[in-house]
Enzyme design. Sequence first.
Site, PDB file in Angstrom:
ATOM      1  N   GLU A  92      -4.398  31.036  55.019  1.00  0.00           N
ATOM      2  CA  GLU A  92      -3.612  30.735  56.217  1.00  0.00           C
ATOM      3  C   GLU A  92      -2.134  31.071  56.008  1.00  0.00           C
ATOM      4  O   GLU A  92      -1.597  30.902  54.911  1.00  0.00           O
ATOM      5  CB  GLU A  92      -3.769  29.254  56.586  1.00  0.00           C
ATOM      6  CG  GLU A  92      -5.210  28.923  56.981  1.00  0.00           C
ATOM      7  CD  GLU A  92      -5.425  27.485  57.432  1.00  0.00           C
ATOM      8  OE1 GLU A  92      -6.447  27.233  58.071  1.00  0.00           O
ATOM      9  OE2 GLU A  92      -4.579  26.622  57.167  1.00  0.00           O
ATOM     10  N   CYS A 105       5.790  31.112  56.486  1.00  0.00           N
ATOM     11  CA  CYS A 105       5.345  30.330  55.336  1.00  0.00           C
ATOM     12  C   CYS A 105       4.127  31.043  54.737  1.00  0.00           C
ATOM     13  O   CYS A 105       3.084  31.109  55.384  1.00  0.00           O
ATOM     14  CB  CYS A 105       4.997  28.913  55.812  1.00  0.00           C
ATOM     15  SG  CYS A 105       4.346  27.850  54.519  1.00  0.00           S
ATOM     16  N   CYS A 112      -6.007  25.810  45.313  1.00  0.00           N
ATOM     17  CA  CYS A 112      -4.951  25.372  44.398  1.00  0.00           C
ATOM     18  C   CYS A 112      -5.576  24.432  43.386  1.00  0.00           C
ATOM     19  O   CYS A 112      -6.473  23.664  43.718  1.00  0.00           O
ATOM     20  CB  CYS A 112      -3.872  24.631  45.197  1.00  0.00           C
ATOM     21  SG  CYS A 112      -2.424  24.157  44.214  1.00  0.00           S
ATOM     22  N   CYS A 116      -2.775  17.672  44.044  1.00  0.00           N
ATOM     23  CA  CYS A 116      -1.942  16.567  44.545  1.00  0.00           C
ATOM     24  C   CYS A 116      -2.759  15.731  45.533  1.00  0.00           C
ATOM     25  O   CYS A 116      -3.521  16.273  46.336  1.00  0.00           O
ATOM     26  CB  CYS A 116      -0.684  17.114  45.213  1.00  0.00           C
ATOM     27  SG  CYS A 116       0.299  18.122  44.088  1.00  0.00           S
ATOM     28  N   CYS A 119      -2.578  16.515  49.568  1.00  0.00           N
ATOM     29  CA  CYS A 119      -2.486  17.899  50.049  1.00  0.00           C
ATOM     30  C   CYS A 119      -3.859  18.502  50.335  1.00  0.00           C
ATOM     31  O   CYS A 119      -4.752  18.480  49.483  1.00  0.00           O
ATOM     32  CB  CYS A 119      -1.765  18.743  49.008  1.00  0.00           C
ATOM     33  SG  CYS A 119      -1.541  20.456  49.523  1.00  0.00           S
ATOM     34  N   CYS A 333       3.089  21.108  57.113  1.00  0.00           N
ATOM     35  CA  CYS A 333       3.131  21.059  55.644  1.00  0.00           C
ATOM     36  C   CYS A 333       1.918  20.342  55.086  1.00  0.00           C
ATOM     37  O   CYS A 333       1.592  19.236  55.518  1.00  0.00           O
ATOM     38  CB  CYS A 333       4.347  20.286  55.156  1.00  0.00           C
ATOM     39  SG  CYS A 333       5.884  20.872  55.786  1.00  0.00           S
TER      40      CYS A 333
END
Length: 345
Positions: A92, A105, A112, A116, A119, A333
Amino acid sequence: MNKRSIYSLTLPEWEDFVVTNGQPKFRAAQIFDWLYVKQVSGFDEMKNVPNTLKELIANVFDFTTFKTVTHQVATDGTQKFLFRLADGNTIETVLMKQSYGLSICVTTQIGCRIGCSFCASAIGGLVRNLEAGEIVAQIIHVARAVGERIGHVVVMGIGEPFENYEALTTFINLINHDKGLNIGARHITVSTSGLVPKIYDFARDHKQVSLAISLHAANDNLRTKIMQINRAYPLSEIMKAVKHYLKETNRRITFEYILMRDVNDLDEHAYQLARLVKGINCHINLIPMNPVAELGVERSSKKQVMKFKEILEQERVNVTVRREMGANIDAACGQLRASESKGMK
Ligand code: SAH
């Protein structure tokens, strides 16, 4: 074997490529111009490049490695693109309209592995790093879709850019190059969860590029709880690297701090944060936590966000609250993810 993205090589690498293939060096500049100034979408359009060379390039590189799967526009004008890559994976990319122009962005990894707790990109772990060309292609494809130049880049999409440092460096080089996309280094911001050795490398390699660090807690116990990477690189080491970065670059650094209800948003946390950054040339960007259904972390109340900000201001820390964009299309975010499995609205 999939071909590499046509946006993979720096100008000196194109020079090597053409010379190795028995062609004059000036062809590299011509190719570069077609790719980044004229931004053509196929080999046919490269009028002054001989067919023999185009064939050689086409054996290795491909224009069509990127397909737009969905393109959504949020009520605030934020746009989210889901791209399918040559190997079938999806990523994305988000475009935002800011007061100073368009800002994009970009994503640096498929998934990933930092993990975290707040996220969405962490769900499913890491599949692979993106190539530099796949990061550049996000800007080219989005600029083409909207028909406008994009002047600002934030490396805050899916992934940990410092885990893909070499590709990140090539990407920055290509978009910053005056014969490339010519995006000013100061208009590029890289955000990291805090891979300390790479902060030192970044201070050496990218002195003009802005750096943001995802802090999210100002004491080690709490930070380790929500960001396991803090076990490897605790706050004392991050702050040491930050001081080195500031000395090397003469820049200001940004600390990002997501506000999560009753997790890290109490008054005492604000005082801890103020103490941690005392005397450091920095700016704190408070981010109201964006909801990720699977994760069960809640955002702070508006009142507590303002209180947290006021405490920092009282303590003379530069602080702003990040404007929320694209929330109604899950483009805010921490909401980006490398999959289509979650129903697109
Ligand atoms: N891996 C890098 C860059 C990608 S994340 C990093 O950690 O900085 C970009 C920013 O979005 C980071 O500050 C990240 O902590 C934040 N973020 C992640 N999940 C979020 C969420 N649910 N709500 C708000 N911000 C989030």
